[in-house]
Design a protein around this motif. Structure first.
Motif, PDB file in Angstrom:
ATOM      1  N   VAL A   1      48.933  39.317  36.641  1.00 49.04           N
ATOM      2  CA  VAL A   1      47.795  38.269  36.121  1.00 49.04           C
ATOM      3  C   VAL A   1      47.746  37.228  37.003  1.00 49.04           C
ATOM      4  O   VAL A   1      48.985  36.540  37.616  1.00 49.04           O
ATOM      5  CB  VAL A   1      48.591  36.804  35.221  1.00 49.04           C
ATOM      6  N   GLY A   2      47.089  36.876  38.112  1.00 48.70           N
ATOM      7  CA  GLY A   2      46.338  36.297  39.150  1.00 48.70           C
ATOM      8  C   GLY A   2      46.559  37.729  40.738  1.00 48.70           C
ATOM      9  O   GLY A   2      46.987  37.812  40.061  1.00 48.70           O
ATOM     10  N   GLY A   3      44.702  37.078  40.579  1.00 49.17           N
ATOM     11  CA  GLY A   3      44.612  38.437  41.984  1.00 49.17           C
ATOM     12  C   GLY A   3      44.255  37.488  43.190  1.00 49.17           C
ATOM     13  O   GLY A   3      43.677  37.631  43.954  1.00 49.17           O
ATOM     14  N   GLY A   4      45.367  36.981  43.876  1.00 50.30           N
ATOM     15  CA  GLY A   4      45.553  36.234  45.180  1.00 50.30           C
ATOM     16  C   GLY A   4      46.404  36.933  46.176  1.00 50.30           C
ATOM     17  O   GLY A   4      46.821  38.502  45.400  1.00 50.30           O
ATOM     18  N   ILE A   5      46.759  37.479  47.312  1.00 47.16           N
ATOM     19  CA  ILE A   5      47.881  37.989  48.018  1.00 47.16           C
ATOM     20  C   ILE A   5      48.683  38.619  46.761  1.00 47.16           C
ATOM     21  O   ILE A   5      48.644  40.053  47.252  1.00 47.16           O
ATOM     22  CB  ILE A   5      47.895  37.505  49.209  1.00 47.16           C
ATOM     23  N   ALA A   6      49.251  38.027  46.354  1.00 44.83           N
ATOM     24  CA  ALA A   6      50.611  38.558  45.613  1.00 44.83           C
ATOM     25  C   ALA A   6      50.497  39.244  44.730  1.00 44.83           C
ATOM     26  O   ALA A   6      50.442  40.146  44.824  1.00 44.83           O
ATOM     27  CB  ALA A   6      51.250  37.245  45.262  1.00 44.83           C
TER      28      ALA A   6
ATOM     29  N   ILE B   1      47.154  41.052  44.762  1.00 39.22           N
ATOM     30  CA  ILE B   1      46.769  42.354  44.755  1.00 39.22           C
ATOM     31  C   ILE B   1      47.493  43.408  45.724  1.00 39.22           C
ATOM     32  O   ILE B   1      47.621  44.486  45.427  1.00 39.22           O
ATOM     33  CB  ILE B   1      46.113  41.852  46.287  1.00 39.22           C
ATOM     34  N   GLN B   2      48.722  42.799  45.944  1.00 33.95           N
ATOM     35  CA  GLN B   2      49.764  43.206  47.217  1.00 33.95           C
ATOM     36  C   GLN B   2      50.845  44.228  46.085  1.00 33.95           C
ATOM     37  O   GLN B   2      51.374  45.198  45.863  1.00 33.95           O
ATOM     38  CB  GLN B   2      50.527  43.040  47.776  1.00 33.95           C
ATOM     39  N   ALA B   3      51.074  43.212  45.079  1.00 34.75           N
ATOM     40  CA  ALA B   3      51.612  44.142  43.798  1.00 34.75           C
ATOM     41  C   ALA B   3      50.448  45.200  42.527  1.00 34.75           C
ATOM     42  O   ALA B   3      51.321  46.603  42.701  1.00 34.75           O
ATOM     43  CB  ALA B   3      52.177  43.392  42.449  1.00 34.75           C
ATOM     44  N   ALA B   4      49.643  44.974  43.180  1.00 33.03           N
ATOM     45  CA  ALA B   4      48.376  46.054  42.446  1.00 33.03           C
ATOM     46  C   ALA B   4      47.847  47.051  43.124  1.00 33.03           C
ATOM     47  O   ALA B   4      48.601  48.039  42.693  1.00 33.03           O
ATOM     48  CB  ALA B   4      47.031  45.524  42.185  1.00 33.03           C
ATOM     49  N   LEU B   5      48.542  47.112  44.299  1.00 31.10           N
ATOM     50  CA  LEU B   5      48.374  47.915  44.926  1.00 31.10           C
ATOM     51  C   LEU B   5      49.340  48.497  45.173  1.00 31.10           C
ATOM     52  O   LEU B   5      49.037  50.213  45.016  1.00 31.10           O
ATOM     53  CB  LEU B   5      47.796  47.561  46.248  1.00 31.10           C
ATOM     54  N   ASP B   6      51.013  48.526  45.406  1.00 29.11           N
ATOM     55  CA  ASP B   6      52.079  49.273  45.547  1.00 29.11           C
ATOM     56  C   ASP B   6      51.895  49.734  43.920  1.00 29.11           C
ATOM     57  O   ASP B   6      52.654  51.173  44.262  1.00 29.11           O
ATOM     58  CB  ASP B   6      52.873  48.033  45.349  1.00 29.11           C
ATOM     59  N   ILE B   7      52.136  49.382  43.488  1.00 26.13           N
ATOM     60  CA  ILE B   7      52.391  49.651  41.928  1.00 26.13           C
ATOM     61  C   ILE B   7      50.967  51.026  41.822  1.00 26.13           C
ATOM     62  O   ILE B   7      51.613  52.284  40.669  1.00 26.13           O
ATOM     63  CB  ILE B   7      51.858  49.213  40.519  1.00 26.13           C
ATOM     64  N   ALA B   8      49.951  51.122  41.425  1.00 27.05           N
ATOM     65  CA  ALA B   8      48.108  51.595  41.486  1.00 27.05           C
ATOM     66  C   ALA B   8      48.879  52.857  42.429  1.00 27.05           C
ATOM     67  O   ALA B   8      48.632  54.375  42.580  1.00 27.05           O
ATOM     68  CB  ALA B   8      47.034  51.019  41.533  1.00 27.05           C
ATOM     69  N   GLU B   9      49.629  52.907  43.853  1.00 26.81           N
ATOM     70  CA  GLU B   9      49.777  54.140  44.907  1.00 26.81           C
ATOM     71  C   GLU B   9      50.819  54.946  44.144  1.00 26.81           C
ATOM     72  O   GLU B   9      51.306  56.090  44.950  1.00 26.81           O
ATOM     73  CB  GLU B   9      49.993  53.468  45.797  1.00 26.81           C
ATOM     74  N   ALA B  10      51.431  54.178  43.354  1.00 26.26           N
ATOM     75  CA  ALA B  10      53.034  54.389  42.728  1.00 26.26           C
ATOM     76  C   ALA B  10      52.185  55.475  41.631  1.00 26.26           C
ATOM     77  O   ALA B  10      53.052  56.322  41.547  1.00 26.26           O
ATOM     78  CB  ALA B  10      53.509  53.924  42.443  1.00 26.26           C
TER      79      ALA B  10
ATOM     80  N   GLY C   1      42.641  34.827  46.718  1.00 27.37           N
ATOM     81  CA  GLY C   1      42.992  33.390  46.679  1.00 27.37           C
ATOM     82  C   GLY C   1      43.341  32.388  47.763  1.00 27.37           C
ATOM     83  O   GLY C   1      42.230  32.655  47.988  1.00 27.37           O
ATOM     84  N   HIS C   2      44.366  31.983  47.650  1.00 27.88           N
ATOM     85  CA  HIS C   2      44.252  30.831  48.905  1.00 27.88           C
ATOM     86  C   HIS C   2      43.647  31.061  50.460  1.00 27.88           C
ATOM     87  O   HIS C   2      43.171  30.815  51.663  1.00 27.88           O
ATOM     88  CB  HIS C   2      45.801  30.086  48.703  1.00 27.88           C
ATOM     89  N   MET C   3      43.966  32.478  50.030  1.00 27.06           N
ATOM     90  CA  MET C   3      44.494  33.805  51.415  1.00 27.06           C
ATOM     91  C   MET C   3      42.927  33.731  51.918  1.00 27.06           C
ATOM     92  O   MET C   3      43.189  33.990  53.290  1.00 27.06           O
ATOM     93  CB  MET C   3      45.069  34.233  51.750  1.00 27.06           C
TER      94      MET C   3
ATOM     95  N   ALA D   1      54.581  45.835  31.052  1.00 28.18           N
ATOM     96  CA  ALA D   1      55.124  45.321  32.274  1.00 28.18           C
ATOM     97  C   ALA D   1      54.065  44.281  32.329  1.00 28.18           C
ATOM     98  O   ALA D   1      52.626  44.782  32.021  1.00 28.18           O
ATOM     99  CB  ALA D   1      55.957  45.423  32.356  1.00 28.18           C
ATOM    100  N   VAL D   2      54.852  42.969  32.933  1.00 29.56           N
ATOM    101  CA  VAL D   2      53.538  42.073  33.192  1.00 29.56           C
ATOM    102  C   VAL D   2      54.119  41.674  34.539  1.00 29.56           C
ATOM    103  O   VAL D   2      55.334  40.921  34.391  1.00 29.56           O
ATOM    104  CB  VAL D   2      53.967  40.781  31.797  1.00 29.56           C
ATOM    105  N   ILE D   3      53.226  41.504  35.819  1.00 29.20           N
ATOM    106  CA  ILE D   3      53.649  40.392  36.437  1.00 29.20           C
ATOM    107  C   ILE D   3      53.308  39.219  36.679  1.00 29.20           C
ATOM    108  O   ILE D   3      52.028  39.182  36.673  1.00 29.20           O
ATOM    109  CB  ILE D   3      53.475  41.331  37.756  1.00 29.20           C
ATOM    110  N   LEU D   4      53.270  38.172  36.758  1.00 33.13           N
ATOM    111  CA  LEU D   4      53.370  36.629  37.131  1.00 33.13           C
ATOM    112  C   LEU D   4      52.596  36.346  38.350  1.00 33.13           C
ATOM    113  O   LEU D   4      53.640  36.200  39.288  1.00 33.13           O
ATOM    114  CB  LEU D   4      53.705  35.685  36.259  1.00 33.13           C
ATOM    115  N   ALA D   5      52.210  36.247  39.059  1.00 28.77           N
ATOM    116  CA  ALA D   5      51.680  36.451  40.286  1.00 28.77           C
ATOM    117  C   ALA D   5      49.700  34.694  40.231  1.00 28.77           C
ATOM    118  O   ALA D   5      49.299  35.375  41.078  1.00 28.77           O
ATOM    119  CB  ALA D   5      50.754  37.399  41.100  1.00 28.77           C
ATOM    120  N   THR D   6      50.808  33.729  39.514  1.00 30.64           N
ATOM    121  CA  THR D   6      49.729  32.926  39.295  1.00 30.64           C
ATOM    122  C   THR D   6      49.306  31.864  40.946  1.00 30.64           C
ATOM    123  O   THR D   6      48.224  31.462  40.264  1.00 30.64           O
ATOM    124  CB  THR D   6      49.755  31.964  37.928  1.00 30.64           C
ATOM    125  N   GLY D   7      50.389  32.077  41.530  1.00 29.30           N
ATOM    126  CA  GLY D   7      50.186  31.377  42.588  1.00 29.30           C
ATOM    127  C   GLY D   7      50.115  29.564  43.101  1.00 29.30           C
ATOM    128  O   GLY D   7      51.238  29.304  41.609  1.00 29.30           O
ATOM    129  N   TYR D   8      49.817  29.049  43.029  1.00 26.59           N
ATOM    130  CA  TYR D   8      50.263  27.297  43.720  1.00 26.59           C
ATOM    131  C   TYR D   8      49.546  26.186  43.878  1.00 26.59           C
ATOM    132  O   TYR D   8      47.849  26.961  43.123  1.00 26.59           O
ATOM    133  CB  TYR D   8      50.983  27.825  44.556  1.00 26.59           C
TER     134      TYR D   8
END
Length: 321
Positions: free
Chosen positions: A8-13, A15-24, A39-41, A108-115
């Motif tokens: 949940v959340g498509g900022g840099i965090a 995005i990085q989590a999605a790529l790491d998991i998908a690559e695995a 996101g902000h980046m 499982a769920v990863i929350l990367a909802t930002g700030y």
């Protein structure tokens, strides 16, 4: 056990989590409420301490997310309901563009909802929105970006570059009236701004700070580099920013009144531009997200980790990270 992961959340965090998991080799569903990820980046120019372009880092990652066979990207979408438990969560997602409701099953769920960032207008002494040429940190980031309103040029409201700039630390953070916590990144991005200002305008830069917290890899070296570039460091809390001139030098300028705790005494520093390093805050809907996923929040409003040292990315709910 379902091995699909919801992020949940498509900022840099996110995005990085999605790529790491998908690559695995695992399936990822990435949900972002905005029409685009980044996101902000996506609003930034350069990152510290390397001075690499933020977009040069981010753009290839965004493209990879959009094309990766293991990633299902859902933009303009929000979570509406979460049921189940670790290994078998049932999540309802509202797709705003289609006005439809989709139910997915994930393990499982990863929350990367930002700030969000603190609104400094509530501290009237800083003059934000009262005087021209006082900017928040994110507003200054946009100004520095080549995709921003000035095409990356650092300019005053009159279209001219500043000859002097004050950067005020800890606006709304480390302050018992607003947020007592340290936002952790402000010292470093303030130093980064100093470098950009000197590089692009050759202006005099003043940093008003409580103390410098440069704890990451390469950060202390970056601080030393800025000292050599001629940044003026004033250790002390700013009392107010005003346009009430007392001398000819101060006329038509912003005057930052600050107590210099090292030299002793009150200083009046006339400048053309002021940048407020505002506190980082939990997202406005952090309570709603916490309730949806049955996790706890700390006293300061951020999501609570299960254990700060031993399980810093786990939450009080199994399978929610």
């Amino acid at each position: 056990m379902n091995k699909t992961i919801l992020i949940v959340g498509g900022g840099i965090a996110g995005i990085q989590a999605a790529l790491d998991i998908a690559e695995a080799g695992y399936k990822v569903i990435l949900v972002e409420r905005e029409p685009r990820i980044g996101g902000h980046m996506a609003e930034f120019d350069k990152v510290f301490p390397t001075q690499d372009s933020a977009l040069d880092i981010l753009t290839p990652m965004m493209k990879k997310v959009e094309s990766h066979p293991n990633i299902e990207l859902m933009t303009s979408s929000e979570i509406e309901e979460v049921l189940g438990h670790i290994g078998d969560f049932k999540v309802k997602i509202r797709e705003k563009a289609r006005n439809g409701l989709t139910e997915v099953s994930v393990g499982a769920v990863i929350l990367a909802t930002g700030y969000d960032v603190f609104d400094p207008s509530v501290i009237s002494l800083y003059g934000y929105q009262e005087y021209d040429n006082i900017f928040t940190s994110l507003e200054f980031e946009r100004m520095c970006s080549t995709t921003g309103p000035t095409g990356g040029q650092i300019l005053l409201k009159n279209g001219k570059p500043p000859e002097s700039v004050a950067i005020i630390h800890c606006v709304g953070s480390r302050d018992k009236n607003y947020h007592e916590y340290c936002s952790r990144v402000c010292c470093m991005y303030a130093l980064n701004y100093s470098h950009l200002i000197i590089e692009r305008t050759n202006a005099q830069v003043y940093q008003m700070y409580i103390d410098m917290r440069c704890v990451g890899e390469g950060h202390e070296e970056f601080y030393n580099r800025l000292s050599e570039e001629g940044v003026n460091f004033i250790r002390g809390k700013v009392a107010k920013v005003t346009n009430q001139a007392l001398t000819e030098e101060e006329k038509g300028r912003l005057i930052v009144c600050v107590e210099d705790t090292l030299a002793g005494g009150i200083l009046r520093v006339p400048v053309d531009m002021v940048i407020l390093c505002v506190a980082i805050e939990p997202k406005a809907d952090a309570e709603k997200i916490a309730n949806l996923f049955s996790i706890s929040r700390r006293k300061d409003g951020f999501f609570m980790e299960r254990h700060a040292m031993l399980e810093p990315i786990a939450t009080s709910a199994d399978g929610i990270f």
